[in-house]
Design an enzyme around this catalytic site. Structure first.
Site, mmCIF file in Angstrom:
data_model
loop_
_atom_site.group_PDB
_atom_site.id
_atom_site.type_symbol
_atom_site.label_atom_id
_atom_site.label_comp_id
_atom_site.label_asym_id
_atom_site.label_seq_id
_atom_site.Cartn_x
_atom_site.Cartn_y
_atom_site.Cartn_z
ATOM 1 N N ASN A 111 75.873 94.434 26.282
ATOM 2 C CA ASN A 111 76.274 93.034 26.085
ATOM 3 C C ASN A 111 77.755 92.888 25.765
ATOM 4 O O ASN A 111 78.431 91.999 26.281
ATOM 5 C CB ASN A 111 75.451 92.398 24.960
ATOM 6 C CG ASN A 111 73.970 92.339 25.285
ATOM 7 O OD1 ASN A 111 73.561 92.747 26.367
ATOM 8 N ND2 ASN A 111 73.167 91.852 24.360
ATOM 9 N N THR A 156 102.266 54.489 49.091
ATOM 10 C CA THR A 156 101.219 54.307 48.080
ATOM 11 C C THR A 156 100.051 53.671 48.837
ATOM 12 O O THR A 156 100.282 52.905 49.779
ATOM 13 C CB THR A 156 101.642 53.396 46.907
ATOM 14 O OG1 THR A 156 101.721 52.058 47.381
ATOM 15 C CG2 THR A 156 102.977 53.788 46.300
ATOM 16 N N HIS A 157 98.835 54.012 48.497
ATOM 17 C CA HIS A 157 97.642 53.528 49.218
ATOM 18 C C HIS A 157 97.683 53.907 50.699
ATOM 19 O O HIS A 157 97.098 53.218 51.529
ATOM 20 C CB HIS A 157 97.503 52.003 49.130
ATOM 21 C CG HIS A 157 97.673 51.434 47.755
ATOM 22 N ND1 HIS A 157 96.612 51.161 46.926
ATOM 23 C CD2 HIS A 157 98.793 51.104 47.059
ATOM 24 C CE1 HIS A 157 97.065 50.669 45.781
ATOM 25 N NE2 HIS A 157 98.390 50.642 45.831
ATOM 26 N N SER A 279 90.709 75.843 70.348
ATOM 27 C CA SER A 279 89.323 75.393 70.458
ATOM 28 C C SER A 279 88.656 76.215 71.550
ATOM 29 O O SER A 279 89.308 76.637 72.501
ATOM 30 C CB SER A 279 89.315 73.910 70.821
ATOM 31 O OG SER A 279 88.129 73.585 71.520
ATOM 32 N N LYS A 285 93.864 72.080 72.409
ATOM 33 C CA LYS A 285 93.870 71.986 70.948
ATOM 34 C C LYS A 285 94.670 73.079 70.247
ATOM 35 O O LYS A 285 94.675 74.232 70.644
ATOM 36 C CB LYS A 285 92.430 72.035 70.403
ATOM 37 C CG LYS A 285 91.571 70.845 70.725
ATOM 38 C CD LYS A 285 92.135 69.519 70.259
ATOM 39 C CE LYS A 285 92.175 69.354 68.768
ATOM 40 N NZ LYS A 285 90.859 69.123 68.183
ATOM 41 N N ASN A 287 94.518 73.676 66.268
ATOM 42 C CA ASN A 287 93.900 73.113 65.058
ATOM 43 C C ASN A 287 94.471 73.731 63.774
ATOM 44 O O ASN A 287 94.719 74.930 63.727
ATOM 45 C CB ASN A 287 92.390 73.336 65.103
ATOM 46 C CG ASN A 287 91.739 72.577 66.249
ATOM 47 O OD1 ASN A 287 92.172 71.465 66.577
ATOM 48 N ND2 ASN A 287 90.743 73.178 66.862
ATOM 49 N N GLU A 292 93.089 73.517 56.559
ATOM 50 C CA GLU A 292 91.787 72.910 56.228
ATOM 51 C C GLU A 292 90.976 73.798 55.283
ATOM 52 O O GLU A 292 90.318 73.304 54.367
ATOM 53 C CB GLU A 292 91.007 72.623 57.513
ATOM 54 C CG GLU A 292 91.624 71.445 58.272
ATOM 55 C CD GLU A 292 91.069 71.267 59.661
ATOM 56 O OE1 GLU A 292 91.140 70.154 60.186
ATOM 57 O OE2 GLU A 292 90.564 72.249 60.247
ATOM 58 N N TYR A 318 72.591 86.829 23.345
ATOM 59 C CA TYR A 318 72.549 87.242 24.751
ATOM 60 C C TYR A 318 71.225 86.874 25.401
ATOM 61 O O TYR A 318 70.169 86.983 24.788
ATOM 62 C CB TYR A 318 72.768 88.766 24.878
ATOM 63 C CG TYR A 318 72.711 89.208 26.327
ATOM 64 C CD1 TYR A 318 73.825 89.079 27.156
ATOM 65 C CD2 TYR A 318 71.522 89.670 26.895
ATOM 66 C CE1 TYR A 318 73.764 89.429 28.501
ATOM 67 C CE2 TYR A 318 71.453 90.025 28.240
ATOM 68 C CZ TYR A 318 72.585 89.904 29.044
ATOM 69 O OH TYR A 318 72.530 90.230 30.366
ATOM 70 N N GLN A 323 73.880 86.882 33.113
ATOM 71 C CA GLN A 323 74.275 87.683 34.271
ATOM 72 C C GLN A 323 74.550 86.785 35.481
ATOM 73 O O GLN A 323 75.386 87.092 36.316
ATOM 74 C CB GLN A 323 73.167 88.695 34.586
ATOM 75 C CG GLN A 323 73.408 89.541 35.812
ATOM 76 C CD GLN A 323 72.337 90.612 35.971
ATOM 77 O OE1 GLN A 323 72.221 91.494 35.134
ATOM 78 N NE2 GLN A 323 71.549 90.532 37.025
ATOM 79 N N LYS A 326 78.091 85.678 36.517
ATOM 80 C CA LYS A 326 79.094 86.641 36.993
ATOM 81 C C LYS A 326 79.500 86.406 38.443
ATOM 82 O O LYS A 326 80.694 86.316 38.753
ATOM 83 C CB LYS A 326 78.518 88.052 36.822
ATOM 84 C CG LYS A 326 79.532 89.150 36.982
ATOM 85 C CD LYS A 326 78.860 90.517 37.003
ATOM 86 C CE LYS A 326 78.335 90.929 35.632
ATOM 87 N NZ LYS A 326 77.566 92.182 35.688
HETATM 88 N N1 ARG Z 1 74.172 93.069 33.857
HETATM 89 C C1 ARG Z 1 74.103 92.502 32.578
HETATM 90 C C2 ARG Z 1 74.921 91.201 32.499
HETATM 91 O O1 ARG Z 1 75.779 91.021 33.329
HETATM 92 C C3 ARG Z 1 74.654 93.446 31.561
HETATM 93 C C4 ARG Z 1 74.147 93.225 30.192
HETATM 94 C C5 ARG Z 1 72.704 93.628 30.126
HETATM 95 N N2 ARG Z 1 72.208 93.446 28.816
HETATM 96 C C6 ARG Z 1 70.906 93.369 28.554
HETATM 97 N N3 ARG Z 1 70.568 93.188 27.321
HETATM 98 N N4 ARG Z 1 69.998 93.457 29.488
HETATM 99 O O2 ARG Z 1 74.685 90.386 31.676
#
Ligand code: ARG
Length: 430
Positions: A111, A156-157, A279, A285, A287, A292, A318, A323, A326
């Site tokens: 953690n 403006t606008h 295109s 074209k 583009n 974009e 936790y 997770q 991430k």
């Molecule tokens: N892969 C987990 C995460 O990104 C790591 C931490 C895992 N901890 C646990 N108590 N299972 O959160």
């Protein structure tokens, strides 16, 4: 697959395991260098409280250095053999060092391990963001200097308002990027606290050298409270994404301007071939796909922000839900950097069509200049305004160049204060 947490009776179903690991191994591949760096500091930190001898810590550091190199060269790939990057580190250490390797996890939890890896990643990417913002600001400033007095309609606008200049347009984005760089730096200082040594969220019965470890990793301070360390997962991510949002909102606006100015109807700018695509059906074209996709980049960050904020509906401590923050976080940050890296190329590559911009300026847009001229000769502004409004076809002789050069209020066309902006930029990105 073997698990750090497996006991003698543990049986793990493959489908369940794949679900638990999710895309984690994929994303941990990006975090692994930071996880290794933090593991080195952690190993050294275990000497003081007597959990490792000097020799054991040195062996561990050497093995971790080796792993970092193997990962950088591609010889070590984090894959489905491991549950996550943290497990991989301990498995590799145990494989290389036997008994010694098994000692690495004393005093830490995955953690705080994931928190510290993410924190180091954030610092690293915010530094990169500041550099990219500096490069963008420089590119805008350069064009602002080149086109300082090039007349261009001011809107403006999306309706013509007053004569303006391309210099003012470019300088607007230069200043925005400078502000963004300041924001990125202050967010870097805000996230610069070390969560390592908080373990699962409640500390450990060891007098860990938390300060020493934090100093070795270059952190400005400890993240003191172990529970807060866990509760801040996602909170820090959102702070970084809010910087990315600010950056990409500006990029999006610039991309919008360019795509409008690049139409046949406006014809104010053209893009180099390298920044356009063809295109598959229409031979005529060219583009502006790059522009974009720059405009679209903000959407990914806003999506990630929503996704992370939705996951964060949790009580203290936790939870594996965390997770799930991430992937969207790393995806959004990496995309922000790759989008921003292209901005200087677009800015440098734009060709301005000064003739078209000049011709586009409508006579009526001198109305404000005229009203102010009357006000300066003594008429109350509101009367001047009404008088001019009634005689929009009698504004007198005006040229775009004179109008631009007369706009002397600080920051306006005649006084863009580019030196001031340049000085501010070099104080942030020397
Ligand atoms: N892969 C987990 C995460 O990104 C790591 C931490 C895992 N901890 C646990 N108590 N299972 O959160």
């Amino acid at each position: 697959m073997t698990f750090l947490w497996a006991k003698s009776t543990t049986q793990v179903d493959d489908t369940v395991q794949r679900f638990l690991a999710g895309e984690d191994v994929h994303w941990d591949q990006m975090l692994l260098p930071f996880d290794i760096r933090a593991s080195i500091a952690h190993a050294r930190g275990l000497v003081k409280p007597g959990l490792l001898t000097d020799a054991q810590a040195s062996a561990m550091v050497a093995a971790l250095d080796e792993l970092a190199q193997a990962h950088a060269s591609g010889a070590f790939v984090l894959d489905a053999r491991f549950e996550d990057g943290h497990s991989a580190i301990e498995s590799v250490l145990t494989e290389r060092l036997g008994e010694i390797g098994k000692r690495v996890h004393a005093g830490r939890s995955r953690n705080d391990q994931v928190l510290v890896a993410l924190r180091l990643y954030m610092r690293d990417r915010l530094d990169k963001l500041v550099n990219h913002l500096g490069a963008s600001a420089s590119a805008f400033l350069l064009r602002a200097r080149e086109e300082e007095f090039t007349p261009m309609p001011g809107y403006t606008h999306l309706q013509q308002a007053v004569p303006s200049s391309a210099g003012l347009w470019f300088a607007a984005f230069a200043e925005a990027m400078i502000d963004n760089a300041v924001l990125a730096q202050s967010t870097r200082a805000w996230v610069d606290s070390c969560p390592l040594g908080t373990a699962a969220g409640y500390g450990v019965p060891i007098a860990l050298d938390r300060e020493g470890v934090a100093a070795e990793l270059g952190f400005a301070r400890l993240q003191v409270n172990p529970m807060y360390a866990q509760n801040s997962r996602g909170k820090h991510e959102l702070a970084v994404l809010s910087v990315c949002t600010q950056v990409l909102l500006d990029v999006r606006r610039f991309a919008w301007d360019v795509s409008i100015f690049n139409t046949a109807e406006f014809g104010f700018v053209t893009l180099p071939d390298a920044l356009t695509t063809g295109s598959s059906i229409m031979p005529n074209k060219r583009n502006p796909d790059v522009v974009e996709l720059l405009r679209a980049a903000c959407g990914r960050v806003l999506g990630a922000t929503t996704e992370i904020a939705s996951v964060l509906s949790l009580p203290s401590g936790y939870h594996r839900d965390l997770q799930a923050t991430k992937g969207p976080f790393l995806h959004a940050v990496e995309h922000t950097l790759s989008a921003l890296a292209l901005v200087p190329t677009v800015v440098k590559g734009l060709t301005l069509r000064a003739d078209r911009m000049r011709q586009a300026i409508q006579q009526e847009t001198y109305a404000t200049d005229r009203a102010i001229e009357l006000a300066r000769s003594g008429l109350p502004f509101r009367e001047a305004y009404r008088q001019v409004a009634e005689q929009l076809d009698q504004l007198g002789e005006h040229t775009p160049e004179a109008s631009v050069k007369a706009r002397v209020s600080a920051g306006a066309c005649a006084d863009l204060r580019l030196d001031e902006l340049t000085a501010r930029l070099s104080s942030i990105c020397p």
